[in-house]
Design an enzyme around this catalytic site. Structure first.
Site, mmCIF file in Angstrom:
data_model
loop_
_atom_site.group_PDB
_atom_site.id
_atom_site.type_symbol
_atom_site.label_atom_id
_atom_site.label_comp_id
_atom_site.label_asym_id
_atom_site.label_seq_id
_atom_site.Cartn_x
_atom_site.Cartn_y
_atom_site.Cartn_z
ATOM 1 N N LYS A 22 -3.851 -3.478 12.476
ATOM 2 C CA LYS A 22 -4.751 -4.063 11.467
ATOM 3 C C LYS A 22 -4.003 -4.956 10.484
ATOM 4 O O LYS A 22 -4.487 -6.034 10.125
ATOM 5 C CB LYS A 22 -5.497 -2.939 10.718
ATOM 6 C CG LYS A 22 -6.617 -2.341 11.569
ATOM 7 C CD LYS A 22 -7.228 -1.114 10.941
ATOM 8 C CE LYS A 22 -8.113 -1.433 9.765
ATOM 9 N NZ LYS A 22 -8.731 -0.188 9.211
ATOM 10 N N ASP A 60 -3.755 -2.550 -0.212
ATOM 11 C CA ASP A 60 -3.665 -2.669 1.243
ATOM 12 C C ASP A 60 -4.223 -4.033 1.624
ATOM 13 O O ASP A 60 -5.420 -4.282 1.458
ATOM 14 C CB ASP A 60 -4.473 -1.545 1.901
ATOM 15 C CG ASP A 60 -4.262 -1.506 3.410
ATOM 16 O OD1 ASP A 60 -3.937 -2.570 3.986
ATOM 17 O OD2 ASP A 60 -4.411 -0.425 3.992
ATOM 18 N N VAL A 61 -3.391 -4.924 2.131
ATOM 19 C CA VAL A 61 -3.838 -6.302 2.383
ATOM 20 C C VAL A 61 -4.766 -6.406 3.596
ATOM 21 O O VAL A 61 -5.289 -7.477 3.874
ATOM 22 C CB VAL A 61 -2.666 -7.295 2.521
ATOM 23 C CG1 VAL A 61 -1.875 -7.365 1.231
ATOM 24 C CG2 VAL A 61 -1.766 -6.970 3.697
ATOM 25 N N SER A 79 3.921 -4.614 6.759
ATOM 26 C CA SER A 79 3.746 -4.011 8.100
ATOM 27 C C SER A 79 4.756 -2.892 8.266
ATOM 28 O O SER A 79 5.893 -3.019 7.799
ATOM 29 C CB SER A 79 4.005 -5.037 9.214
ATOM 30 O OG SER A 79 3.893 -4.409 10.486
ATOM 31 N N ARG A 134 15.290 4.087 12.738
ATOM 32 C CA ARG A 134 16.021 2.992 13.377
ATOM 33 C C ARG A 134 17.491 3.360 13.538
ATOM 34 O O ARG A 134 18.005 4.275 12.916
ATOM 35 C CB ARG A 134 15.858 1.706 12.564
ATOM 36 C CG ARG A 134 14.496 1.121 12.810
ATOM 37 C CD ARG A 134 14.367 -0.244 12.209
ATOM 38 N NE ARG A 134 13.952 -0.169 10.831
ATOM 39 C CZ ARG A 134 13.418 -1.201 10.168
ATOM 40 N NH1 ARG A 134 13.262 -2.361 10.763
ATOM 41 N NH2 ARG A 134 13.052 -1.068 8.915
ATOM 42 N N ASN A 165 0.830 -1.218 0.000
ATOM 43 C CA ASN A 165 0.000 0.000 0.000
ATOM 44 C C ASN A 165 0.860 1.262 0.000
ATOM 45 O O ASN A 165 0.346 2.373 0.039
ATOM 46 C CB ASN A 165 -0.971 0.011 1.195
ATOM 47 C CG ASN A 165 -0.281 0.242 2.522
ATOM 48 O OD1 ASN A 165 0.951 0.256 2.591
ATOM 49 N ND2 ASN A 165 -1.052 0.426 3.580
ATOM 50 N N THR A 207 17.779 -6.191 11.359
ATOM 51 C CA THR A 207 18.379 -6.398 10.040
ATOM 52 C C THR A 207 18.660 -5.037 9.408
ATOM 53 O O THR A 207 17.913 -4.090 9.641
ATOM 54 C CB THR A 207 17.413 -7.216 9.165
ATOM 55 O OG1 THR A 207 17.165 -8.452 9.823
ATOM 56 C CG2 THR A 207 17.993 -7.501 7.786
ATOM 57 N N TYR A 215 2.743 -3.205 17.755
ATOM 58 C CA TYR A 215 3.501 -4.065 16.829
ATOM 59 C C TYR A 215 3.660 -5.461 17.426
ATOM 60 O O TYR A 215 3.368 -6.463 16.780
ATOM 61 C CB TYR A 215 4.869 -3.427 16.585
ATOM 62 C CG TYR A 215 5.735 -4.140 15.577
ATOM 63 C CD1 TYR A 215 5.358 -4.259 14.244
ATOM 64 C CD2 TYR A 215 6.971 -4.676 15.954
ATOM 65 C CE1 TYR A 215 6.176 -4.900 13.317
ATOM 66 C CE2 TYR A 215 7.794 -5.303 15.029
ATOM 67 C CZ TYR A 215 7.390 -5.410 13.719
ATOM 68 O OH TYR A 215 8.212 -6.041 12.799
HETATM 69 N N1 UDP Z 1 18.710 3.822 19.176
HETATM 70 C C1 UDP Z 1 19.660 4.763 19.509
HETATM 71 N N2 UDP Z 1 19.760 5.877 18.725
HETATM 72 C C2 UDP Z 1 19.002 6.093 17.631
HETATM 73 C C3 UDP Z 1 18.026 5.111 17.278
HETATM 74 C C4 UDP Z 1 17.917 3.990 18.081
HETATM 75 O O1 UDP Z 1 20.397 4.622 20.509
HETATM 76 O O2 UDP Z 1 19.167 7.125 16.966
HETATM 77 C C5 UDP Z 1 18.628 2.603 20.005
HETATM 78 C C6 UDP Z 1 17.211 2.218 20.435
HETATM 79 O O3 UDP Z 1 16.878 2.879 21.634
HETATM 80 C C7 UDP Z 1 17.357 0.724 20.611
HETATM 81 C C8 UDP Z 1 18.385 0.327 19.550
HETATM 82 O O4 UDP Z 1 19.063 1.522 19.202
HETATM 83 O O5 UDP Z 1 17.882 0.411 21.888
HETATM 84 C C9 UDP Z 1 17.754 -0.261 18.301
HETATM 85 O O6 UDP Z 1 16.715 0.579 17.902
HETATM 86 P P1 UDP Z 1 15.905 0.407 16.553
HETATM 87 O O7 UDP Z 1 14.914 1.517 16.505
HETATM 88 O O8 UDP Z 1 16.840 0.270 15.420
HETATM 89 O O9 UDP Z 1 15.167 -0.984 16.662
HETATM 90 P P2 UDP Z 1 14.625 -1.924 17.850
HETATM 91 O O10 UDP Z 1 15.668 -2.973 17.990
HETATM 92 O O11 UDP Z 1 14.475 -1.131 19.118
HETATM 93 O O12 UDP Z 1 13.340 -2.421 17.323
#
Ligand code: UDP
Length: 309
Positions: free
Chosen positions: A91, A56-57, A75, A186, A33, A175, A145
């Site tokens: 959803k 959108d599934v 997702s 992330r 989507n 990953t 999630y």
């Molecule tokens: N994190 C961080 N600085 C950032 C983004 C994330 O220190 O700018 C930390 C976050 O608090 C977590 C880890 O890095 O402990 C991995 O975060 P991410 O959002 O990549 O994925 P998660 O493993 O938490 O789903």
């Protein structure tokens, strides 16, 4: 020629899976989507065996003709994305998985569900084995999630047991690789972007929380081995090389030769303190283990992000 549907096919993992499936001779229908995915990730695919449908599934799902495999990867998957889209996240994991399983039942297709290490929550067992039931806060911000994926696993096993649908469940650990969104929030895109721009790397909390990072090519290889295996129990796929987030920041600084320093920012709510897959099952049942070294994977990812910053 096997005919395979990939939901979330324009996303980070979905697009890599589409390419590998085409390489292995599948006809591939990608559904997405485009809420967090992008056609930028699939525009380069010229293989006539590939098609894309914007879909959108979570809604009614129908695909014309035979289907042999369905990989359910639709997702939001980064904490920022699912915090911004809490209801669509719930959803797609629940209603979307139900639709996917209904399609599989109708087509007698095998389904592979993209689940996650988040089903273990803030784990009290370390490293995490598939037998561990997890420690999830159902009403916290990440619960949208975690619980959607836990429900998705439950309904997948119900279709397996009650309807005899062939199912596979991969629990994906952190990953990284090309086609992650620069702004998905992330840690990998954040740190690489900050290093490339010479900005401070934002470590959340004191940086003592741990993660284990797997390069996308290794992950895709493991997922396709699982798809073709007879293993219908959940299987962890990830890299067991665990490090603290502070060590990870230092590694990015070293690999990128940047002058960036580290700054500390508040830890997000319910941020898991430790995470490392036990991959004994994948080793024994799939003969799989990751091969790409962090330094090499980060170099490839950095080359991709250089074209985006
Ligand atoms: N994190 C961080 N600085 C950032 C983004 C994330 O220190 O700018 C930390 C976050 O608090 C977590 C880890 O890095 O402990 C991995 O975060 P991410 O959002 O990549 O994925 P998660 O493993 O938490 O789903």
């Amino acid at each position: 020629m096997p005919r395979t549907v990939v939901t979330g096919g324009a996303g980070f993992l979905g697009s890599h899976l589409c390419e590998q499936l085409l390489e292995r001779g599948h006809e591939v229908i990608a559904l997405d989507n485009l809420s967090t995915g992008s056609t930028d990730n699939i525009d380069h695919i010229t293989d006539p065996k590939f098609s894309f449908i914007k879909k959108d599934v979570t809604d009614y799902l129908y695909v014309r003709g035979p289907v042999d495999y369905i990989l359910h990867f639709a997702s939001p998957a980064s904490p920022i994305d699912y915090l911004e889209r809490p209801i669509p996240t719930l959803k797609v994991g629940s209603l979307g998985t139900h639709k996917v399983l209904g399609l599989a039942l109708e087509k007698k297709a095998r389904v592979l569900l993209a689940s996650t290490s988040e089903v273990y929550g803030d784990p009290l067992v370390h490293p995490q084995t598939e037998e561990y039931w997890g420690n999830v806060n159902p009403i916290g911000p990440r619960g949208v999630y975690d619980e959607a994926k836990r429900f998705a696993e439950a309904i997948t096993m119900a279709y397996n047991r009650f309807h005899g649908v062939e199912t596979r469940i991969v629990r994906i650990f952190n990953t990284y690789g090309p086609r992650m969104r620069l702004n998905d929030g992330r840690v990998v895109p954040n740190f690489i972007k900050q290093a490339l721009l010479g900005e401070p790397l934002t470590v959340y909390g004191d940086g003592s929380q741990t993660r284990s990072f797997c390069y996308v090519d290794d992950l895709v290889d493991g997922i396709l081995k699982l798809l073709m295996s007879d293993l219908d129990q959940p299987c962890n796929i990830g890299n067991p090389a665990e490090m603290t987030i502070k060590q990870f920041a230092e590694a990015i600084i070293k690999f990128s030769n940047t002058t960036s320093k580290i700054v500390y920012e508040p830890l997000p709510v319910d941020d898991p303190k430790q995470r490392k897959p036990d991959i004994t099952r994948a080793r024994q049942r799939l003969n799989w283990e990751p091969k790409v070294k962090l330094e090499d994977g980060i170099a490839k990812t950095m080359a991709y992000f250089k074209t985006k910053v």
